[in-house]
Design a protein around this motif. Structure first.
Motif, PDB file in Angstrom:
ATOM      1  N   TYR A   1      44.376  38.602  29.486  1.00  0.00           N
ATOM      2  CA  TYR A   1      42.987  39.003  29.764  1.00  0.00           C
ATOM      3  C   TYR A   1      42.769  40.509  29.610  1.00  0.00           C
ATOM      4  O   TYR A   1      41.665  41.002  29.841  1.00  0.00           O
TER       5      TYR A   1
ATOM      6  N   VAL B   1      47.171  42.680  37.008  1.00  0.00           N
ATOM      7  CA  VAL B   1      46.675  42.927  38.374  1.00  0.00           C
ATOM      8  C   VAL B   1      47.849  42.973  39.354  1.00  0.00           C
ATOM      9  O   VAL B   1      48.980  42.636  39.009  1.00  0.00           O
TER      10      VAL B   1
ATOM     11  N   CYS C   1      43.791  41.207  42.409  1.00  0.00           N
ATOM     12  CA  CYS C   1      43.265  39.847  42.228  1.00  0.00           C
ATOM     13  C   CYS C   1      42.637  39.393  43.547  1.00  0.00           C
ATOM     14  O   CYS C   1      43.352  39.198  44.536  1.00  0.00           O
ATOM     15  N   PRO C   2      41.313  39.213  43.602  1.00  0.00           N
ATOM     16  CA  PRO C   2      40.676  38.824  44.875  1.00  0.00           C
ATOM     17  C   PRO C   2      41.252  37.537  45.450  1.00  0.00           C
ATOM     18  O   PRO C   2      41.413  37.422  46.666  1.00  0.00           O
ATOM     19  N   MET C   3      41.572  36.582  44.600  1.00  0.00           N
ATOM     20  CA  MET C   3      42.124  35.325  45.149  1.00  0.00           C
ATOM     21  C   MET C   3      43.432  35.571  45.900  1.00  0.00           C
ATOM     22  O   MET C   3      43.681  34.964  46.941  1.00  0.00           O
TER      23      MET C   3
ATOM     24  N   ASN D   1      49.549  33.819  42.064  1.00  0.00           N
ATOM     25  CA  ASN D   1      48.424  34.706  42.382  1.00  0.00           C
ATOM     26  C   ASN D   1      48.308  34.814  43.901  1.00  0.00           C
ATOM     27  O   ASN D   1      47.406  34.256  44.529  1.00  0.00           O
TER      28      ASN D   1
ATOM     29  N   CYS E   1      39.409  31.679  42.554  1.00  0.00           N
ATOM     30  CA  CYS E   1      39.234  32.836  41.671  1.00  0.00           C
ATOM     31  C   CYS E   1      37.745  32.996  41.406  1.00  0.00           C
ATOM     32  O   CYS E   1      37.110  32.077  40.868  1.00  0.00           O
TER      33      CYS E   1
ATOM     34  N   GLU F   1      42.139  26.843  37.181  1.00  0.00           N
ATOM     35  CA  GLU F   1      41.474  27.522  38.306  1.00  0.00           C
ATOM     36  C   GLU F   1      39.992  27.144  38.363  1.00  0.00           C
ATOM     37  O   GLU F   1      39.290  27.550  39.286  1.00  0.00           O
TER      38      GLU F   1
ATOM     39  N   CYS G   1      36.636  38.930  34.732  1.00  0.00           N
ATOM     40  CA  CYS G   1      37.434  39.487  35.833  1.00  0.00           C
ATOM     41  C   CYS G   1      37.462  41.006  35.673  1.00  0.00           C
ATOM     42  O   CYS G   1      38.234  41.540  34.872  1.00  0.00           O
TER      43      CYS G   1
ATOM     44  N   MET H   1      40.790  42.937  35.622  1.00  0.00           N
ATOM     45  CA  MET H   1      41.633  42.867  34.430  1.00  0.00           C
ATOM     46  C   MET H   1      41.184  43.862  33.354  1.00  0.00           C
ATOM     47  O   MET H   1      41.883  44.072  32.377  1.00  0.00           O
TER      48      MET H   1
END
Ligand code: 13P
Ligand code: SF4
Length: 309
Positions: free
Chosen positions: A30, A65, A90-92, A118, A176, A204, A264, A267
């Motif tokens: 990404y 990330v 990575c927010p997740m 992740n 995600c 995801e 994202c 990324m």
């Protein structure tokens, strides 16, 4: 922009720094096109973890990330791992903490905790085995049926992998943001617009989106899929950056992004300037505390022993 150097000069100085520091650049699928072009290896989370584990480079610059760089730092414990952008997170991965996972485990005695890569190192340290989107189904199938399974933090990957492996799974409610908000309606519309296209979706995505796809694949799985298909058009239900490596690898085929949600921002932070700065000044060094790293390494290594789905 931190400098007025032109792109060619920046690329040249990155190559020189790479040579002098015995460094390797790893980039996720990404990442911005120019970062993919200067990377020594571009891949999905599983491929990047494998490269980090087997590389003999003294310095690993990880263009991706935070959780990816952290995994590399755990696997390459004697090497310096750098992430060019400290805020590329990575927010997740931050939707679960180690203490929360420990508490859930206590509610399900005898359960096996499967953690999507992740995730933070602290959550991995509480886990029995990790997986990526490329081997989640095989990882679930590898768990003896007498053990209940907890899957964290991605509820969509957990639901999909549980269904494919024929296993019941206690799901963490993480997601995600780039994939979670894709609507089934958007996929139906893209199919109407491109009636000859096949749909590839990342696991995801929500189940109603995956159900509309011809294949659910990791990012590197998506890169191979057009080789195995006679179709010449594909709707790509994953982060929009994926269109670049797909078009580069398959110049004769067409690829479409069906939703504006598929972005994202984390990324997209890496720049040539920040890669150069990383190599010049060790900014930012990725460090994991030795105790967490020792415990997190076990489920990561178990994951690496499981083949791709
Ligand atoms: P892959 O492992 O499939 O590359 O996915 C990583 C990721 O962050 C997807 O959003
Ligand atoms: Fe995390 Fe989603 Fe970005 Fe992948 S695309 S790094 S899962 S926020």
């Amino acid at each position: 922009m931190t400098s007025s150097m032109n792109t060619e000069a920046l690329i040249e100085s990155i190559s020189e720094l790479k040579r002098s520091r015995r460094a390797i650049i790893l980039g996720h699928n990404y990442q911005p096109p120019i970062i993919q072009d200067i990377s020594d290896f571009v891949g999905d989370s599983l491929g990047l973890s494998q490269k980090a584990a087997e590389s003999d480079a003294e310095v690993i610059v990880f263009c991706g990330v935070d959780f990816m760089a952290e995994t590399a730092a755990i696997l390459a414990e004697d090497r310096l791992v750098l992430i060019p952008e400290e805020r590329a997170s990575c927010p997740m991965a931050h939707m679960a903490t180690g203490a929360e996972v420990r508490a859930l485990k206590a509610k399900h005695p005898g359960s096996v905790v499967v953690t999507y890569v992740n995730s933070t190192a602290e959550v991995k340290a509480e886990s029995d085995i990790c997986c990526t989107s490329a081997n989640a189904v095989s990882v679930l199938k590898s768990i003896p049926t007498e053990h209940p399974i907890i899957f964290a933090p991605d509820m969509h990957l957990g639901e999909y992998a549980g269904k494919m492996a024929g296993r019941e799974v206690v799901l963490w409610e993480g997601f995600c943001p780039a994939h979670h908000y894709v609507k089934a309606e958007e996929i139906r519309k893209a199919k109407e617009e491109h009636p000859n296209a096949l749909v590839m979706a990342h696991p995801e995505c929500p189940m109603e989106v995956i159900e509309l796809a011809d294949a659910a694949l990791s990012t590197s799985g998506m890169l191979d899929f057009p080789n195995r298909s006679s179709a010449s058009e594909f709707i790509v239900v994953t982060e929009v950056g994926m269109l670049y490596p797909l078009r580069k690898r398959h110049p004769g085929k067409k690829f479409y992004c069906p939703s504006a949600a598929l972005l994202c921002p984390n990324m997209k932070m890496t720049t040539l300037e920040s890669v150069k700065r990383a190599l010049e000044s060790d900014i930012y060094a990725v460090r994991v505390s030795p105790d967490i790293a020792r415990r997190a390494r076990i489920p990561i290594e178990r994951m690496l022993a499981v083949p791709r789905d």
